[in-house]
Design an enzyme around this catalytic site. Structure first.
Site, PDB file in Angstrom:
ATOM      1  N   LYS A 157      12.236  61.565 -29.189  1.00 53.29           N
ATOM      2  CA  LYS A 157      10.867  61.063 -29.049  1.00 53.29           C
ATOM      3  C   LYS A 157      10.087  62.182 -28.362  1.00 53.29           C
ATOM      4  O   LYS A 157       9.894  62.175 -27.145  1.00 53.29           O
ATOM      5  CB  LYS A 157      10.887  59.780 -28.217  1.00 53.29           C
ATOM      6  CG  LYS A 157       9.660  58.917 -28.418  1.00 53.29           C
ATOM      7  CD  LYS A 157       9.878  57.525 -27.831  1.00 53.29           C
ATOM      8  CE  LYS A 157       8.593  56.765 -27.751  1.00 53.29           C
ATOM      9  NZ  LYS A 157       7.948  56.487 -29.039  1.00 53.29           N
TER      10      LYS A 157
HETATM   11  N1  PPE Z   1       9.285  54.860 -34.566  1.00 61.31           N
HETATM   12  C1  PPE Z   1       8.363  55.634 -33.943  1.00 61.31           C
HETATM   13  C2  PPE Z   1       7.888  56.877 -34.616  1.00 61.31           C
HETATM   14  C3  PPE Z   1       7.879  55.238 -32.693  1.00 61.31           C
HETATM   15  O1  PPE Z   1       6.967  56.002 -32.083  1.00 61.31           O
HETATM   16  C4  PPE Z   1       8.355  54.049 -32.099  1.00 61.31           C
HETATM   17  C5  PPE Z   1       7.843  53.612 -30.771  1.00 61.31           C
HETATM   18  C6  PPE Z   1       9.319  53.294 -32.787  1.00 61.31           C
HETATM   19  C7  PPE Z   1       9.771  53.740 -34.013  1.00 61.31           C
HETATM   20  C8  PPE Z   1       9.930  52.050 -32.199  1.00 61.31           C
HETATM   21  O2  PPE Z   1      10.788  52.370 -31.131  1.00 61.31           O
HETATM   22  P1  PPE Z   1      11.041  51.381 -29.897  1.00 61.31           P
HETATM   23  O3  PPE Z   1       9.777  51.332 -29.115  1.00 61.31           O
HETATM   24  O4  PPE Z   1      12.160  52.014 -29.151  1.00 61.31           O
HETATM   25  O5  PPE Z   1      11.399  50.064 -30.468  1.00 61.31           O
HETATM   26  N2  PPE Z   1       6.509  53.984 -30.513  1.00 61.31           N
HETATM   27  C9  PPE Z   1       6.025  54.042 -29.145  1.00 61.31           C
HETATM   28  C10 PPE Z   1       4.730  54.821 -29.024  1.00 61.31           C
HETATM   29  C11 PPE Z   1       3.493  54.145 -29.475  1.00 61.31           C
HETATM   30  C12 PPE Z   1       2.249  54.938 -29.119  1.00 61.31           C
HETATM   31  O6  PPE Z   1       1.216  54.727 -29.766  1.00 61.31           O
HETATM   32  O7  PPE Z   1       2.269  55.722 -28.164  1.00 61.31           O
HETATM   33  C13 PPE Z   1       5.943  52.664 -28.520  1.00 61.31           C
HETATM   34  O8  PPE Z   1       5.977  51.655 -29.226  1.00 61.31           O
HETATM   35  O9  PPE Z   1       5.873  52.596 -27.298  1.00 61.31           O
END
Ligand code: PPE
Length: 310
Positions: A157
């Site tokens: 990330k």
């Molecule tokens: N894919 C991506 C690309 C992503 O950024 C997130 C979270 C997910 C999947 C889901 O992951 P999880 O939160 O572990 O279930 N995206 C984060 C950032 C959002 C933002 O705008 O900043 C979030 O949901 O916190």
């Protein structure tokens, strides 16, 4: 975004307006940062952080993948986050830890650059809107493919990687849709710009596997567990684009977005949120808010300092 009172930076609690960096910060130029998105909710046991340990583990892994030494241990970051929530007097919030290459070194070789750490917390409402969570959103497949493991690290990330999500989001927002769905480099369904994706076909849940360049979402993992516990089969396999249109139900999962039904994709109507989406969403909401005993261990309850010392 609602500003709160304090931000934690490199070990200190500083006023929100004072949490500043130099314009020559390495991460600002080259995207050399890693971050997390975490949420804390009000529960009967007090404010509780959802799957805090898993998020801090992923942060450490993201840093490691970019050879970035973490100046603070996970336990220090956990304690700092607790204190930050308490100092800001927040009952529920979004939590954003950021580890980034700091000021003092320019050029692409980053290994001698300093590493800074900040944690911010603020109140953040429904990412894709309250109405979206209730009635479903309209999504569009982006013409931008999700970053390939041949050029970047989908499992990390990392800040710079998000330019890919930003392009997809910009494109679909300009076209009038609520969210974008990215295909992977092979053309299979990958994920939303900031969410993982689930597709219901013949009563079973399908979700793309790790080899489809997804972020290993913590909400995804939680939903897989919940779906299994509720008796729905879950299959991790490649999903063809047309399967999105043929699906009985589709939903997105992420920390910021939570669980959001998709009611339309590329102008194909899927309809109102279906039964399986509803059942999983309800159980997931229970887990977040401490109403599901079986998932109580997912919650890291913020202990107020006053209670610790008294
Ligand atoms: N894919 C991506 C690309 C992503 O950024 C997130 C979270 C997910 C999947 C889901 O992951 P999880 O939160 O572990 O279930 N995206 C984060 C950032 C959002 C933002 O705008 O900043 C979030 O949901 O916190």
């Amino acid at each position: 975004m609602e500003p709160s009172d304090f931000i934690w930076m490199n070990g200190d609690f500083v006023a929100w307006d004072e949490a500043k960096v130099h314009v020559l910060t390495h991460g600002l130029h080259y995207g050399t940062g890693v971050f997390e998105g975490i949420r804390a909710y009000e529960t009967d046991r007090g404010t509780a952080i959802f799957r805090h340990t898993e998020h801090l583990d992923r942060l450490a892994k993201s840093a490691e993948l970019y050879y970035m030494p973490m100046p603070f241990g996970r336990e220090q970051l956990r304690a700092a986050t607790h204190e930050l929530i308490t100092r800001n007097d927040l009952q529920s919030c979004y939590i954003r830890p950021l580890v980034f290459r700091g000021y003092g070194t320019m050029g692409l070789f980053p290994l001698d650059a300093t590493v800074d750490v900040a944690i911010a917390v603020w109140e953040w409402g429904a990412y894709l809107g309250d109405e979206g969570k209730r009635a479903g959103i309209r999504a569009k497949v982006s013409s931008w493919r999700r970053i390939s493991p041949a050029g970047l690290i989908p499992h990390a990330k990392a800040s710079g990687q998000y330019l890919n999500s930003v392009l997809a989001k910009e494109e679909t927002a300009k076209a009038g849709y609520d969210e974008s769905i990215l295909l992977d480099q092979r053309g299979f369904v990958c994920e939303g710009s900031g969410e993982n994706i689930f597709v219901v076909r013949d009563g079973a849940l399908l979700t793309p596997p790790h080899t489809a360049a997804i972020l290993d979402g913590i909400t995804r993992k939680s939903v897989i567990q919940i779906a299994g516990d509720l008796g729905y089969p879950v299959v991790e396999r490649d999903i063809a684009r047309a399967e999105l249109y043929l699906a009985e139900e589709v939903f997105l999962t992420g920390t910021a977005a939570e669980l959001v039904p998709v009611r339309e994709i590329d102008d194909h109507e899927l309809g109102a949120p279906g039964e399986i989406t509803r059942a999983i969403q309800a159980k997931f909401e229970d887990a977040l808010h401490g109403r599901a005993q079986e998932y109580a261990e997912w919650l890291d309850v913020v202990i107020e300092r006053s209670k610790v010392t008294s």
